[in-house]
Design an enzyme around this catalytic site. Structure first.
Site, PDB file in Angstrom:
ATOM      1  N   ASP A 294       0.859  -1.183   0.000  1.00 65.55           N
ATOM      2  CA  ASP A 294       0.000   0.000   0.000  1.00 65.55           C
ATOM      3  C   ASP A 294       0.893   1.231   0.000  1.00 65.55           C
ATOM      4  OD1 ASP A 294      -2.266   1.803   0.459  1.00 65.55           O
ATOM      5  OD2 ASP A 294      -3.358   0.036   1.113  1.00 65.55           O
ATOM      6  N   HIS A 328       1.492   1.541  -3.387  1.00 66.56           N
ATOM      7  CA  HIS A 328       0.487   2.313  -4.119  1.00 66.56           C
ATOM      8  C   HIS A 328       0.958   3.742  -4.327  1.00 66.56           C
ATOM      9  CE1 HIS A 328      -3.165  -0.474  -3.064  1.00 66.56           C
ATOM     10  NE2 HIS A 328      -2.217  -1.075  -3.738  1.00 66.56           N
TER      11      HIS A 328
END
Length: 521
Positions: A294, A328
């Site tokens: 993430d 991400h």
């Protein structure tokens, strides 16, 4: 070459080697302490361990030709006692639960003392930090998180008491919520050093914490290090992996330093952010390496009732000399930023193979205290980043995230629910092998982005660029080799922009009040 000491404890130090390099040095330097050789380093932010307390040191760095390139003197801190967890009953064999024995050593440690975890494997559940103490994980020490539900303490989202004095303890995605205690938890702790060359294994997998049924279950997933209402905390040198969710999560903390830490999680692991300072001030993150599933670093300031009743912005945050990959976002602001974020500087970093590089995400409903201002990104290198710059004011998070109120591109009345994007500066940023778009900025029509200043930015695209969505919002189509995209900005200044290989115009700007441009194509 200039040397600077970033952190000192009773037995360690962190030095920053200022020579123009980013994260890794161009050559290896030999380390000398008081004339004794102590190995080599090729990292700009370097840890020194196995130091003696209350002692003067002269640090010298020699180049490959043997010449001294830089030196600095420092004095380690004094200590009152050393407590070895083995003396308190910890086995270090990886079989028995060593939690109570390590916790006993922590609680027994006198002010300015040091708790030492020597080499070995220690199976633990949750440990709680104590003020005015040092906790060292020596090289070869491995903490194995035995984080099975039923074995972990629960941190309540809201403790009982008068409403005006209520105290939120547990947290999940910006709101007070019950959560399992982290492997290391600090509640109101001050003056704590957590350091060493040891490893911390979270033990998460798709069969437990990362499974669909556990991702949003309550109590919520634990962190590896959770700090709430703490001051003067330093973290150095540790290696974290397989974290159940966010790895390091300080909340309502001040004067926090995180140096030379490594956080490794699989690329497909859900919500395994690296470091997420939430409503924190005076934070320094330097020399850290991230590879995870993430955002590498996500700056937050809460949402919902907690942020409305007690808005505490994230402020004065410095991030530098870090290497972010496989996440991400490299550095993200949002999306839980209802209390605002200001005075953030990100410089001298490398991003590789992240979906976005520098990312700001918010939405209608975050509120009038959601002010993002005084943000500076500079001297950053990106490689294989899909979209290097993203500011998205239509982020479709939460159950109402796809509603007309959040997603309409028509101007709505600006009211107490409307967020505000202030001044953003991006300079000396060099990107290669981009895929989707060079930049994607989409402000609200009723409250435009105040100012975007970009200077000396170079963009090159991958030969086999793949199409994709530049931002998580409704109504945006897939892009590939898109140039600089801007919507709803008051003032846009582009100086020294060098963009090559885009499939359409270099700049696609609409509803921008003032544009100053100097672009090379």
């Amino acid at each position: 070459m200039e040397l600077a000491i970033l952190m000192l404890t009773v037995g360690s130090a962190v030095v920053e080697i200022k020579c123009g390099s980013i994260y890794r040095l161009e050559e290896a330097y030999t380390i000398f302490l008081n004339g004794e050789e102590r190995g080599t380093t090729q990292k700009v932010v370097t840890s020194l361990f196995n130091l003696s307390p209350d002692r003067d040191y002269l640090l010298q760095l020699a180049g490959e030709d043997g010449s001294i390139r830089g030196e600095i003197s420092f004095h380690t801190k004094t200590e009152t006692a050393v407590l070895n967890v083995r003396d308190f009953g910890a086995s270090g064999e990886g079989e028995q639960d060593d939690t109570v024995f390590i916790q006993a050593a922590i609680m027994a440690c006198p002010p300015e003392g040091r708790v030492v975890i020597p080499p070995g494997k220690y199976r633990v559940t949750s440990l709680f930090l104590k003020s005015n103490s040092n906790l060292e994980l020596e090289e070869g020490a491995v903490l194995i998180y035995d984080g099975r539900p039923g074995r972990l303490p629960i941190l309540p989202g809201l403790l009982s008491g008068k409403e005006e004095n209520s105290f939120a303890l547990g947290s999940w995605e910006g709101e007070s919520a019950d959560m399992y205690a982290a492997l290391f938890t600090g509640c109101g702790a001050e003056n704590v050093n957590l350091y060493g060359k040891g490893e911390i294994l979270g033990g998460a997998s798709m069969e437990d914490w990362w499974s669909e049924e556990n991702r949003q279950s309550s109590p919520h997933r634990p962190r590896m290090l959770f700090l709430t209402h703490c001051k003067h905390i330093r973290v150095q040198g540790l290696h974290f992996s397989m974290c159940p969710s966010w790895c390091i999560h300080p909340c309502f903390c001040s004067d926090l330093g995180i140096y030379d830490v490594e956080i490794i999680n699989p690329e497909d692991s859900p919500n395994t952010d690296g470091i997420n300072p939430e409503s924190c001030e005076d934070v320094e993150i330097a020399g850290c390496h991230f590879s995870l599933g993430d955002d590498c670093i996500a700056i937050k300031s809460g949402k919902g009732r907690r942020a409305q009743e007690n808005p505490v912005p994230g402020s004065h945050i410095q991030i530098r000399q870090c290497f972010m990959e496989n996440g991400h976002g490299g550095v993200t602001i949002g999306s839980e930023i209802s209390s605002g974020v200001h005075h953030v500087t990100v410089r001298d970093c490398c991003f590789r193979n992240t979906d976005r590089g520098l990312r700001i995400k918010t939405r209608r409903g975050r509120g009038k205290s959601c002010v993002v201002d005084a943000i500076l990104f500079e001297n950053i290198y990106m490689e294989q980043v899909d979209t290097p710059f993203v500011l998205n004011c239509f982020y479709f998070c939460e159950p109402d995230g796809r509603s007309d109120y959040v997603q309409t591109k028509e101007a709505l009345p600006a009211d107490e629910r409307t967020p505000n994007m202030g001044e953003l500066v991006f300079r000396h940023i060099y990107c290669t092998d981009c895929h989707i778009a060079a930049a994607f900025f989409y402000g609200l029509p009723e409250k435009k982005i105040k100012s975007v200043f970009m200077e000396d930015v170079r963009i090159r695209y991958a030969k086999d660029a793949r199409p994709g969505l530049p931002a998580m919002m409704c109504g945006v189509e897939k892009m590939c080799r898109k140039g600089l995209f801007f919507r709803n900005v008051e003032r846009l200044c582009l100086k020294g922009i060098d963009i090559r290989g885009q499939e359409s115009e270099a700049i696609d700007a609409a509803d921008v009040d003032v544009i100053i441009r100097e672009v090379q194509e």
